[in-house]
Motif scaffolding. Structure first.
Motif, PDB file in Angstrom:
ATOM      1  N   ALA A 134      32.059  34.575  51.436  1.00  0.00           N
ATOM      2  CA  ALA A 134      33.014  34.574  50.323  1.00  0.00           C
ATOM      3  C   ALA A 134      33.298  36.022  49.948  1.00  0.00           C
ATOM      4  O   ALA A 134      32.370  36.815  49.786  1.00  0.00           O
ATOM      5  N   ARG A 135      34.589  36.373  49.835  1.00  0.00           N
ATOM      6  CA  ARG A 135      34.949  37.761  49.509  1.00  0.00           C
ATOM      7  C   ARG A 135      35.461  37.839  48.079  1.00  0.00           C
ATOM      8  O   ARG A 135      36.285  37.021  47.662  1.00  0.00           O
ATOM      9  N   LEU A 136      34.949  38.823  47.361  1.00  0.00           N
ATOM     10  CA  LEU A 136      35.403  39.073  45.993  1.00  0.00           C
ATOM     11  C   LEU A 136      36.133  40.398  45.996  1.00  0.00           C
ATOM     12  O   LEU A 136      35.548  41.439  46.348  1.00  0.00           O
ATOM     13  N   ASN A 137      37.404  40.383  45.633  1.00  0.00           N
ATOM     14  CA  ASN A 137      38.216  41.600  45.662  1.00  0.00           C
ATOM     15  C   ASN A 137      38.207  42.238  44.279  1.00  0.00           C
ATOM     16  O   ASN A 137      38.726  41.658  43.320  1.00  0.00           O
ATOM     17  N   MET A 138      37.609  43.421  44.183  1.00  0.00           N
ATOM     18  CA  MET A 138      37.454  44.067  42.875  1.00  0.00           C
ATOM     19  C   MET A 138      38.760  44.660  42.341  1.00  0.00           C
ATOM     20  O   MET A 138      38.773  45.241  41.260  1.00  0.00           O
ATOM     21  N   CYS A 139      39.859  44.512  43.106  1.00  0.00           N
ATOM     22  CA  CYS A 139      41.177  44.859  42.549  1.00  0.00           C
ATOM     23  C   CYS A 139      41.508  43.908  41.415  1.00  0.00           C
ATOM     24  O   CYS A 139      42.389  44.178  40.605  1.00  0.00           O
ATOM     25  N   HIS A 140      40.883  42.758  41.419  1.00  0.00           N
ATOM     26  CA  HIS A 140      41.250  41.720  40.454  1.00  0.00           C
ATOM     27  C   HIS A 140      40.002  41.214  39.744  1.00  0.00           C
ATOM     28  O   HIS A 140      38.910  41.281  40.278  1.00  0.00           O
ATOM     29  N   LEU A 152      31.532  41.999  48.516  1.00  0.00           N
ATOM     30  CA  LEU A 152      32.291  42.616  47.433  1.00  0.00           C
ATOM     31  C   LEU A 152      33.195  43.678  48.039  1.00  0.00           C
ATOM     32  O   LEU A 152      32.730  44.529  48.801  1.00  0.00           O
ATOM     33  N   ASP A 153      34.483  43.603  47.749  1.00  0.00           N
ATOM     34  CA  ASP A 153      35.463  44.509  48.348  1.00  0.00           C
ATOM     35  C   ASP A 153      35.954  45.475  47.272  1.00  0.00           C
ATOM     36  O   ASP A 153      36.479  45.041  46.243  1.00  0.00           O
ATOM     37  N   THR A 154      35.769  46.776  47.492  1.00  0.00           N
ATOM     38  CA  THR A 154      36.126  47.758  46.450  1.00  0.00           C
ATOM     39  C   THR A 154      37.642  47.891  46.306  1.00  0.00           C
ATOM     40  O   THR A 154      38.402  47.588  47.222  1.00  0.00           O
ATOM     41  N   GLU A 155      38.032  48.384  45.156  1.00  0.00           N
ATOM     42  CA  GLU A 155      39.466  48.582  44.894  1.00  0.00           C
ATOM     43  C   GLU A 155      39.993  49.804  45.645  1.00  0.00           C
ATOM     44  O   GLU A 155      41.059  49.774  46.238  1.00  0.00           O
ATOM     45  N   GLY A 156      39.228  50.898  45.622  1.00  0.00           N
ATOM     46  CA  GLY A 156      39.684  52.123  46.285  1.00  0.00           C
ATOM     47  C   GLY A 156      40.730  52.834  45.455  1.00  0.00           C
ATOM     48  O   GLY A 156      41.222  52.301  44.460  1.00  0.00           O
ATOM     49  N   VAL A 174      34.410  48.737  51.978  1.00  0.00           N
ATOM     50  CA  VAL A 174      34.960  49.956  51.375  1.00  0.00           C
ATOM     51  C   VAL A 174      36.432  50.091  51.778  1.00  0.00           C
ATOM     52  O   VAL A 174      36.756  50.187  52.962  1.00  0.00           O
ATOM     53  N   SER A 175      37.300  50.124  50.764  1.00  0.00           N
ATOM     54  CA  SER A 175      38.747  50.183  51.013  1.00  0.00           C
ATOM     55  C   SER A 175      39.193  51.606  51.367  1.00  0.00           C
ATOM     56  O   SER A 175      38.623  52.574  50.868  1.00  0.00           O
ATOM     57  N   PHE A 176      40.221  51.711  52.176  1.00  0.00           N
ATOM     58  CA  PHE A 176      40.884  52.986  52.495  1.00  0.00           C
ATOM     59  C   PHE A 176      39.938  54.066  53.015  1.00  0.00           C
ATOM     60  O   PHE A 176      40.071  55.248  52.685  1.00  0.00           O
ATOM     61  N   ALA A 223      33.381  49.015  56.719  1.00  0.00           N
ATOM     62  CA  ALA A 223      34.480  49.980  56.565  1.00  0.00           C
ATOM     63  C   ALA A 223      35.796  49.255  56.792  1.00  0.00           C
ATOM     64  O   ALA A 223      35.964  48.561  57.799  1.00  0.00           O
ATOM     65  N   LYS A 224      36.723  49.404  55.852  1.00  0.00           N
ATOM     66  CA  LYS A 224      38.038  48.795  56.043  1.00  0.00           C
ATOM     67  C   LYS A 224      38.973  49.805  56.702  1.00  0.00           C
ATOM     68  O   LYS A 224      39.216  50.880  56.156  1.00  0.00           O
ATOM     69  N   VAL A 225      39.438  49.472  57.900  1.00  0.00           N
ATOM     70  CA  VAL A 225      40.401  50.332  58.579  1.00  0.00           C
ATOM     71  C   VAL A 225      41.775  49.917  58.067  1.00  0.00           C
ATOM     72  O   VAL A 225      42.284  48.848  58.405  1.00  0.00           O
TER      73      VAL A 225
HETATM   74  K   LIG Z   1      40.252  45.696  47.766  1.00  0.00           K
END
Ligand SMILES: [K+]
Ligand SMILES: Nc1ncnc2c1ncn2[C@@H]1O[C@H](COP(=O)(O)OP(=O)(O)O)[C@@H](O)[C@H]1O
Ligand SMILES: C=C(OP(=O)(O)O)C(=O)O
Ligand SMILES: [Mg+2]
Length: 594
Positions: free
Chosen positions: A142-148, A176-180, A307-309, A335-337
């Motif tokens: 399950a992915r949680l996007n910290m943009c939201h 957990l996916d960072t906003e960046g 980690v975004s960007f 790492a998010k490419v």
């Molecule tokens: K994100």
């Protein structure tokens, strides 16, 4: 927000991110995507008795594999320990994911899905009921996007997933996916319809204080970075705005490509057809807000941080050392490419990371769209060679945000990812905010299962795997796993069993993409969850006894009791567990289930 709101769409009309002209879509027939009724044939070869190849390595040499006590890697015993296997209704020392048990029961070993599914959780799927539906449909992570969302919102979701894992026998991992440091629009109460020729003001002030249709922008220096004539591209092309005039903290723009501007929509800037290297490209990859989110992830004991960007390996190394010193369990760094700058550094990024995501949404806004498929392929192959899991993300089923059936092109795209042998497919808006999250997971599951079967028949996706390390112990583990996978293929084995404390051996086996599933037995729930991202690995939790032989016999008995293996099944058994106070004995055995 003074812009013209779209009526009747409600607060989160994610469906509108889909650019397909709605009236042109034909009511497509649903393709055959149901689970294959075909049972795998029991093709086990008769093999007279257990044959064993063993290797003994002095314990001092062991640096990086299974024999190290988990604590030495900061890997404290897992927080969640379910001792009850609900799906089978009795207490036991073997925990099987109830979804996996069901898939194995329905499809047989050979036809069990190997490609994993990551699903973003959002308003459409955050309830206990929907989380259970997703888990039952096959969500592995399950992915949680910290943009939201707020920390409270994410905490509640994490608690619900933990509860499901504990009570219903799932092993859903949490990412957990960072906003960046991306530039995005402010929070909008309603989505904005932008028509050709219409003028808006982009502002770094509070948009409520600005006259006219104003939209807030998250990054102050953007007013200095843009020039008259530049294009402001919203969400990778959902809307395009041309800069007409700079007015202090405000920038007047006119709509050139119409569409819908959503809350917190991503913004990129283009000049003469190229990406503007705005000052935000100099911002740290991890912002101060990201560090707060990372501390939250540590407190929540998540399994993965994406980690975004990412631009280079530095940020990954830095975060890994922070996690080593702060976290009392292993949190893997993905790492998010997705940034222009990451492309020339893919090799070092893969090397530094625990896993990689090809985040095609932003990647397609930062590099020419036609370059995305080759970058995807390169990342997938490099990850596989390096033995790192790789996730392919974004737009896999974009049309299913609104429609109950995928386009044929989407099915072909998923098939392509599966053929490339990526570890996982990821849903974003389709599961977070779409109308058909369960159906979308079902499509991924059905397409993956069918294409994997085809790949096995046609021998697709076989690549040369380079040696990973020069150290003897590492080499022994690699060779053992490569041989075990080869033997399993040659002998048409029903499964490979691997006994693994920290997951390394399971990872090496996964890298070989064998024809049969890899049953990984580990004594820790958190290792089991991390293994749930790996291609072909079916993670079980098992309490290990002191005697490795006894562990194998007990596993056979426990699995037989659950009808997961049958007498006579041919299994390749890989073990790398050190009995207390002894040298490690790593072995590969060919066994028939007694
Ligand atoms: K994100
Ligand atoms: N935690 C959340 N709360 C509210 N909406 C969310 C959440 N997570 C995702 N969404 C919605 O789902 C959409 C797709 O998710 P994702 O692709 O992760 O985000 P984005 O589009 O911002 O990159 C988002 O645009 C957002 O509207
Ligand atoms: C997965 C992605 O990242 P995010 O949704 O966080 O923008 C992407 O850009 O494809
Ligand atoms: Mg992105």
């Amino acid at each position: 927000m003074q812009g013209r709101a779209l009526g009747g769409l409600g607060p989160v009309p994610q469906a509108l991110r889909c650019r397909a002209p709605l009236s042109l879509r034909c009511p497509a027939q649903r393709p055959h995507l149901g689970p294959s009724a075909r049972q795998a044939k029991n093709e086990s070869v008769k093999f007279p008795r257990a044959e064993q190849a063993t290797s003994t390595v002095p314990a001092e040499q062991e640096q990086q594999h299974e024999v190290q006590p988990a604590e030495s890697n900061g890997n404290a015993p897992s927080g969640v320990k379910s001792t009850e296997n609900i799906s089978h209704g009795h207490k036991s020392d073997l925990e099987v994911d109830s979804v996996l048990a069901k898939e194995l029961g329905e499809n047989g070993f050979r036809s069990t899905r190997r490609t994993k599914i990551v699903a973003t959780i959002g308003p459409a799927t955050c309830s206990e009921e929907m989380l259970e539906i997703l888990a039952t449909s096959g969500m592995n992570v399950a992915r949680l996007n910290m943009c939201h969302g707020t920390h409270d919102w994410h905490t509640a979701v994490i608690e619900r997933i933990r509860k499901l894992n504990k009570l219903k026998g799932f092993s859903v991992a949490i990412m957990l996916d960072t906003e960046g440091s991306e530039v995005h629009t402010s929070e909008l109460e309603h989505p904005l319809k932008a028509e050709v020729g219409e003028e808006f003001v982009l502002t770094i002030r509070d948009p409520k204080t600005v006259e006219g249709s104003a939209i807030g922008v998250s990054y102050d220096a953007f007013v200095d970075d843009v020039q008259v004539g530049d294009l402001v591209v919203v969400d990778g092309g959902m809307v395009s705005l041309e800069v007409k005039q700079k007015m202090g903290p405000d920038v007047k723009v006119v709509v050139v490509d119409p569409g819908i501007v959503l809350s917190r929509a991503n913004l990129t800037f283009r000049r003469n057809g190229g990406l503007v290297r705005a000052r935000n490209s100099m911002l740290p990859v991890l912002s101060s807000k990201d560090w707060l989110d990372i501390d939250f992830a540590i407190r929540q004991k998540v399994d993965f941080i994406a980690v975004s960007f990412v631009k280079s390996a530095d940020v990954i190394k830095n975060l890994k050392s922070y996690l080593n010193s702060r976290a009392d369990k292993v949190i893997e760094v993905i790492a998010k490419v997705e940034s222009h700058d990451s492309v020339p550094n893919i090799e070092e990024i893969v090397e530094a990371s625990d896993a990689v995501m090809v985040a095609r949404g932003d990647l397609g806004a930062q590099i020419p769209l036609e370059d995305v498929p080759s970058v995807q392929k390169e990342v997938v192959v490099r990850c596989r060679q390096a033995g790192k899991p790789v996730i392919v993300a974004s737009h896999l089923l974009q049309s299913m945000i609104e429609y109950p059936t995928p386009t044929r092109a989407e099915v072909a795209d998923i098939a392509d990812v599966v053929r490339q042998r990526a570890d996982a497919l990821m849903l974003s808006g389709e599961s977070a905010a779409g109308a058909y999250p369960e159906k979308a997971v079902g499509v991924l599951r059905a397409v993956a299962t069918r294409i994997e079967e085809w790949c096995r028949q046609e021998k697709h996706g076989q690549i040369v795997l380079p040696q990973l390390t020069d150290r003897l112990d590492g080499r022994v583990s690699e060779e053992l796993c490569a041989s075990a996978a080869q033997m399993a293929n040659n002998l048409n084995a029903r499964a490979i069993f691997v006994y693994t404390r920290r997951g390394y051996m399971a990872n090496f086996l996964s890298r070989c993409r064998p024809d049969c599933p890899i049953f990984a037995f580990t004594d820790k729930q958190d290792v089991r969850q991390r293994l749930n991202l790996r291609w072909g690995v079916m993670p079980f939790r098992l309490d290990f006894g002191a005697d490795p032989e006894e562990n194998v016999d007990r596993t056979f008995a426990l699995l037989k009791r659950r009808d997961l293996v049958q007498k006579g099944d041919l299994v390749v058994v890989v073990s790398d567990i050190r009995p207390p106070n002894e040298d490690v004995v790593r072995s590969v055995q060919i066994r028939h289930v007694p």
